[in-house]
Design a protein around this motif. Structure first.
Motif, mmCIF file in Angstrom:
data_model
loop_
_atom_site.group_PDB
_atom_site.id
_atom_site.type_symbol
_atom_site.label_atom_id
_atom_site.label_comp_id
_atom_site.label_asym_id
_atom_site.label_seq_id
_atom_site.Cartn_x
_atom_site.Cartn_y
_atom_site.Cartn_z
ATOM 1 N N LEU A 553 0.826 -1.209 0.000
ATOM 2 C CA LEU A 553 0.000 0.000 0.000
ATOM 3 C C LEU A 553 0.857 1.254 0.000
ATOM 4 O O LEU A 553 0.481 2.270 -0.606
ATOM 5 N N VAL A 554 1.997 1.216 0.688
ATOM 6 C CA VAL A 554 2.910 2.365 0.656
ATOM 7 C C VAL A 554 3.439 2.581 -0.760
ATOM 8 O O VAL A 554 3.475 3.721 -1.260
ATOM 9 N N PHE A 555 3.848 1.512 -1.442
ATOM 10 C CA PHE A 555 4.332 1.640 -2.822
ATOM 11 C C PHE A 555 3.214 2.154 -3.733
ATOM 12 O O PHE A 555 3.466 2.960 -4.634
ATOM 13 N N LEU A 556 1.984 1.685 -3.496
ATOM 14 C CA LEU A 556 0.859 2.197 -4.273
ATOM 15 C C LEU A 556 0.653 3.682 -4.022
ATOM 16 O O LEU A 556 0.422 4.466 -4.958
ATOM 17 N N GLY A 557 0.734 4.097 -2.742
ATOM 18 C CA GLY A 557 0.575 5.510 -2.419
ATOM 19 C C GLY A 557 1.658 6.367 -3.040
ATOM 20 O O GLY A 557 1.391 7.468 -3.533
ATOM 21 N N VAL A 558 2.909 5.866 -3.037
ATOM 22 C CA VAL A 558 4.006 6.611 -3.666
ATOM 23 C C VAL A 558 3.769 6.748 -5.162
ATOM 24 O O VAL A 558 3.988 7.824 -5.757
ATOM 25 N N LYS A 559 3.303 5.685 -5.793
ATOM 26 C CA LYS A 559 3.029 5.744 -7.229
ATOM 27 C C LYS A 559 1.930 6.751 -7.548
ATOM 28 O O LYS A 559 2.034 7.540 -8.498
ATOM 29 N N LEU A 560 0.871 6.750 -6.730
ATOM 30 C CA LEU A 560 -0.209 7.713 -6.939
ATOM 31 C C LEU A 560 0.259 9.138 -6.685
ATOM 32 O O LEU A 560 -0.127 10.073 -7.399
ATOM 33 N N GLY A 561 1.105 9.320 -5.665
ATOM 34 C CA GLY A 561 1.600 10.660 -5.358
ATOM 35 C C GLY A 561 2.491 11.217 -6.437
ATOM 36 O O GLY A 561 2.454 12.422 -6.734
ATOM 37 N N LEU A 562 3.315 10.364 -7.057
ATOM 38 C CA LEU A 562 4.195 10.838 -8.118
ATOM 39 C C LEU A 562 3.431 11.164 -9.392
ATOM 40 O O LEU A 562 3.909 11.937 -10.225
ATOM 41 N N LYS A 564 0.563 12.675 -9.366
ATOM 42 C CA LYS A 564 -0.091 13.969 -9.146
ATOM 43 C C LYS A 564 0.919 15.102 -9.344
ATOM 44 O O LYS A 564 2.137 14.905 -9.237
ATOM 45 N N ASP A 565 0.386 16.282 -9.620
ATOM 46 C CA ASP A 565 1.243 17.461 -9.731
ATOM 47 C C ASP A 565 1.809 17.813 -8.359
ATOM 48 O O ASP A 565 1.158 17.602 -7.335
ATOM 49 N N PRO A 566 3.024 18.360 -8.317
ATOM 50 C CA PRO A 566 3.575 18.776 -7.016
ATOM 51 C C PRO A 566 2.770 19.944 -6.449
ATOM 52 O O PRO A 566 1.994 20.598 -7.150
ATOM 53 N N TYR A 567 2.957 20.170 -5.158
ATOM 54 C CA TYR A 567 2.283 21.298 -4.519
ATOM 55 C C TYR A 567 2.770 22.600 -5.156
ATOM 56 O O TYR A 567 3.963 22.775 -5.434
ATOM 57 N N THR A 568 1.861 23.519 -5.385
ATOM 58 C CA THR A 568 2.187 24.782 -6.053
ATOM 59 C C THR A 568 3.018 25.663 -5.137
ATOM 60 O O THR A 568 2.668 25.884 -3.970
ATOM 61 N N ILE A 569 4.106 26.160 -5.675
ATOM 62 C CA ILE A 569 4.978 27.075 -4.934
ATOM 63 C C ILE A 569 4.822 28.465 -5.546
ATOM 64 O O ILE A 569 4.991 28.640 -6.756
ATOM 65 N N PRO A 570 4.507 29.495 -4.746
ATOM 66 C CA PRO A 570 4.181 30.818 -5.312
ATOM 67 C C PRO A 570 5.395 31.620 -5.776
ATOM 68 O O PRO A 570 5.218 32.660 -6.410
ATOM 69 N N VAL A 571 6.616 31.205 -5.463
ATOM 70 C CA VAL A 571 7.805 31.985 -5.840
ATOM 71 C C VAL A 571 8.823 31.066 -6.504
ATOM 72 O O VAL A 571 8.759 29.841 -6.374
ATOM 73 N N ARG A 572 9.751 31.684 -7.206
ATOM 74 C CA ARG A 572 10.835 30.930 -7.817
ATOM 75 C C ARG A 572 11.994 30.798 -6.838
ATOM 76 O O ARG A 572 12.223 31.673 -6.005
ATOM 77 N N ILE A 573 12.735 29.705 -6.991
ATOM 78 C CA ILE A 573 13.853 29.430 -6.096
ATOM 79 C C ILE A 573 15.137 29.889 -6.771
ATOM 80 O O ILE A 573 15.399 29.563 -7.943
ATOM 81 N N ASN A 574 15.955 30.683 -6.069
ATOM 82 C CA ASN A 574 17.229 31.144 -6.607
ATOM 83 C C ASN A 574 18.185 29.966 -6.776
ATOM 84 O O ASN A 574 18.144 28.990 -6.030
ATOM 85 N N GLN A 575 19.050 30.084 -7.757
ATOM 86 C CA GLN A 575 20.015 29.017 -8.000
ATOM 87 C C GLN A 575 21.102 28.980 -6.934
ATOM 88 O O GLN A 575 21.617 27.918 -6.599
ATOM 89 N N ILE A 576 21.454 30.153 -6.404
ATOM 90 C CA ILE A 576 22.487 30.240 -5.365
ATOM 91 C C ILE A 576 21.804 30.544 -4.042
ATOM 92 O O ILE A 576 21.023 31.496 -3.930
#
Length: 732
Positions: A553-562, A564-576
């Motif tokens: 069931l954990v492997f099934l949950g991981v497969k279902l989670g991957l 799905k789209d990731p959680y939306t992040i409102p800002v961009r992440i700097n490279q440095i």
């Protein structure tokens, strides 16, 4: 007709529903309607499953759940008493009732089938040999006469000194000793489950400054200390010459209820008064081998000098008690006897558990709720002040800087917008910890919901533990899903490369820890020959449940989670990554953990005391309504205290908040373990080293589970908070 053809109609209906779903899936769907059709297919499938369950429920044969359906006993019907275990709060090691040389019924002992919770609790249910004829009172009934060797007497004496109690069952009701306590409303009747198999009287020698000696006898109780101080003098008390007595005579009282709606009698109470009597045969020439379950003196047979069918032959002060500590090397002969009395009661069968589950110290529970509620109010006010004042000022300042002529330098939490969603160290482990916490939290929520609604009746012995184990196993899909989706948010497109590792971590983080501790402790329990040692077959079943249910069931949950789209992040992440400035002393992470962990623990510590008492003092706990409310308060407290700390941390331009949010709310588990240490040394008078191992091993495991779900609660609340505040500002 329905009984003959319902199964055919049921199968036909399900096949028709599945055919409709197949047609619906093959139907061409416009792009803008695909999401709605996906939901429609899901609803259709759920409807088919619900219809299947409804049709299946109509044709299921009625069955009897012990303790749920009443049993009516006609007059003269034989009622048999069963044994469950011997237990002691001083050793925490249960034993089978017949591990001591009690009277055994004729024939082979046949153990009843037990559920998983009963096996884990060390219960072993056997017929004891005590049997009653409904509504027939009997006095001085001989259970058996047995010859005990010196070693067997020493076994009895050892368990009497360790305060062991015998637990019996009659019609699924536990045996209880009645105690009466004075309250404001008058005398109150209370039940203590089980009866002590014996008693210890201690002869004390008092040495004073004048070298005078004074002897006195006092009954040995749990809270008695080996050294006592006499007020006003420097007297020293030395305890010696313990007198150990065996309770070989039991006076049973069976409470029954009857009314016009049914025939016969229903058992609504099972009480006992144990006593110690040195029975002696009235005639040494009598053959007592055929006197088992025979009333003494009835028909001129099996006569005892101490009692008969008319009751005790001598006054209580003339009866000699059965002492075990002065038995010689040849052993001794013991008669086990009992009385039974049936008494009609106004208690109805539906409320027969009320006296067993009667809530003690109700005011303390309400004080606990009030205390927790005040903490939540304080934190809520603090959060409201931050959101309404500090954040509003921040937003206004940022807006003025955006539309103003002069460009102002960014300060505070907005300055770290490019790093606040940067992945933490060891993101796979972090996602696995959060996923495991979600799994434990969902298990607790569902378990307490069922318990609060009354589905987990105390009559279903072991049902609570069994349900908890199965719920945790089936919640593996939720743990894998949340862990995978969070990990995909942290790692983006590279998340799939570590999916297997993530699933293994979620599937083993808590189950492997729990099973390892349980297995090691089980070896120590097995070395003590206790019935608490889980059999190999049960260990194998737990392993199969882990690898056959939880892990897939954990492997099934991981497969279902991957997927799905990731959680939306409102800002961009700097490279440095931005350098974190030197933090003020009051934001030291270890200091914050210690201080912030106090508040969530303070919201629940009173209720935790009652839970510890139930677990380790073998008392019934059925206040799941209180516990559910306290759990809600705990979740709210963990969320609020973590949000406050992370906000102050971001204002200090420290963007590494991921692990800190987890440990801030999870730090209350440290105080839980510390309080359990205090509870052990103040309440549990451990007599064996294994007892200490069991207590601290299981409390360590309990604290780890507490850390997982409180830490996950704090992180998820903070994650939502951080997304909200950074989504409310405009970033160039």
């Amino acid at each position: 007709f329905w009984q003959l053809h319902s199964r055919k109609l049921e199968i036909a209906f399900v096949l028709w529903g599945l055919k409709c779903l197949q047609d619906l899936r093959s139907m061409p769907v416009p792009r803008h309607m695909q999401a709605g059709c996906t939901r429609a297919r899901f609803v259709g499938l759920a409807a088919v499953c619900l219809a299947f369950c409804c049709f299946d429920a109509c044709v299921v044969q009625a069955f009897y759940i012990p303790g749920v359906s009443p049993v009516n006993y006609p007059v003269g019907d034989i009622v048999k008493v069963k044994s469950e275990a011997l237990s002691s709060s001083r050793t925490q090691l249960p034993y089978e009732y017949f591990s001591l040389p009690f009277c055994k019924p004729e024939g082979e002992l046949e153990a009843e089938q037990l559920n998983l919770g009963e096996v884990l609790a060390g219960a072993r249910v056997y017929f004891t040999g005590y049997e009653f004829s409904m509504m027939h009172d009997e006095r001085c009934k001989i259970l058996c006469r047995t010859k005990l060797t010196k070693d067997q007497v020493d076994d009895f004496a050892s368990m009497v000194e360790e305060d062991y109690r015998a637990h019996f069952i009659l019609d699924n009701l536990p045996l209880a000793v009645v105690s009466v306590h004075e309250t404001e409303d008058g005398p109150s009747k209370q039940y203590d489950v089980g009866y002590p198999i014996g008693a210890v009287h201690t002869e004390a020698v008092v040495d004073t400054n004048d070298n005078a000696e004074k002897d006195h006898d006092s009954e040995h109780e749990d809270d008695e200390h080996d050294n006592q101080e006499k007020e006003g003098s420097e007297a020293e008390v030395q305890l010696e010459n313990n007198e150990i007595y065996l309770h070989n005579h039991l006076s049973f009282k069976v409470l029954v209820h009857t009314e016009e709606g049914f025939d016969g009698f229903r058992i609504v109470g099972f009480e006992v008064e144990p006593s110690s009597i040195q029975h002696k045969a009235a005639n040494d020439d009598q053959d007592f081998r055929k006197c088992n379950n025979h009333v003494a003196g009835e028909g001129g047979r099996c006569e005892l000098a101490s009692c008969s069918a008319d009751g005790l032959q001598m006054a209580d002060h003339e009866l000699e008690m059965l002492r075990l500590d002065n038995v010689g090397e040849d052993g001794t002969e013991i008669f086990f006897t009992y009385d039974v009395k049936f008494q009609q009661s106004d208690i109805k069968w539906a409320s027969r558990w009320d006296l067993y589950l009667e809530m003690q110290d109700e005011e303390v529970h309400w004080f606990s709720i009030l205390n927790s509620f005040m903490i939540v109010l304080f934190l809520t006010a603090l959060i409201a002040m931050i959101l309404s004042r500090a954040l509003r000022k921040d937003f206004q300042r940022y807006e003025q800087a955006e539309f103003g002529d002069d460009v102002q330098e960014e300060t505070g939490w907005k300055l770290v917008h490019g790093d606040v969603f940067r992945a933490p160290e060891h993101p796979t482990v972090f996602a696995a910890v959060v996923g495991s916490g979600v799994q434990v939290a969902l298990m607790l929520i569902i378990l307490l919901t069922f318990a609060s609604l009354g589905f987990l009746s105390p009559a279903n012995r072991g049902g609570f533990a069994s349900t908890a184990v199965f719920l945790f196993a089936f919640m593996g899909v939720s743990g894998g899903y949340f862990a995978a989706r969070l990990f995909k948010t942290l790692r983006g497109t590279s998340a799939s490369f570590s999916a297997t590792r993530l699933a293994i971590l979620v599937a083993t983080l808590f189950p492997a820890t729990a099973f390892s501790i349980f297995f090691v402790l089980n070896l120590f329990v097995w070395s003590q020959k206790s019935s608490g040692a889980v059999p190999f077959s049960t260990l194998l079943a737990l392993l199969l449940m882990w690898f056959g249910i939880t892990s897939p069931l954990v492997f099934l949950g991981v497969k279902l989670g991957l997927r799905k789209d990731p959680y939306t992040i409102p800002v961009r992440i700097n490279q440095i990554a931005r350098q974190i400035p030197t933090q003020p002393w009051y934001l030291n992470k270890y200091l914050c953990y210690l201080l912030c962990g106090i508040l969530p623990f303070g919201a629940v510590f009173l209720e935790l005391f009652f839970i510890l008492t139930s677990l380790w003092m073998h008392q019934m706990y059925y206040l799941f309504g209180f516990l559910a409310l306290v759990l809600v308060i705990l979740f709210v407290t963990c969320a609020e205290i973590t949000i406050v700390l992370v906000y102050f941390q971001l204002c200090a331009e420290d963007w590494s908040w991921w692990w800190r949010s987890l440990f801030t709310s999870g730090a209350c588990s440290f105080y839980l373990f510390i309080s359990s240490v205090f509870y052990f040394y103040s309440r549990i008078q451990a007599t064996r080293f294994v007892t200490s191992l069991l207590f601290f091993g299981y409390m360590g495991l309990f604290s780890f589970a507490f850390f997982l779900f409180t830490g996950a609660t704090g992180f998820l609340a903070t994650f939502v908070f951080v997304k909200k505040i950074y989504g409310a500002i405009k970033i160039d």
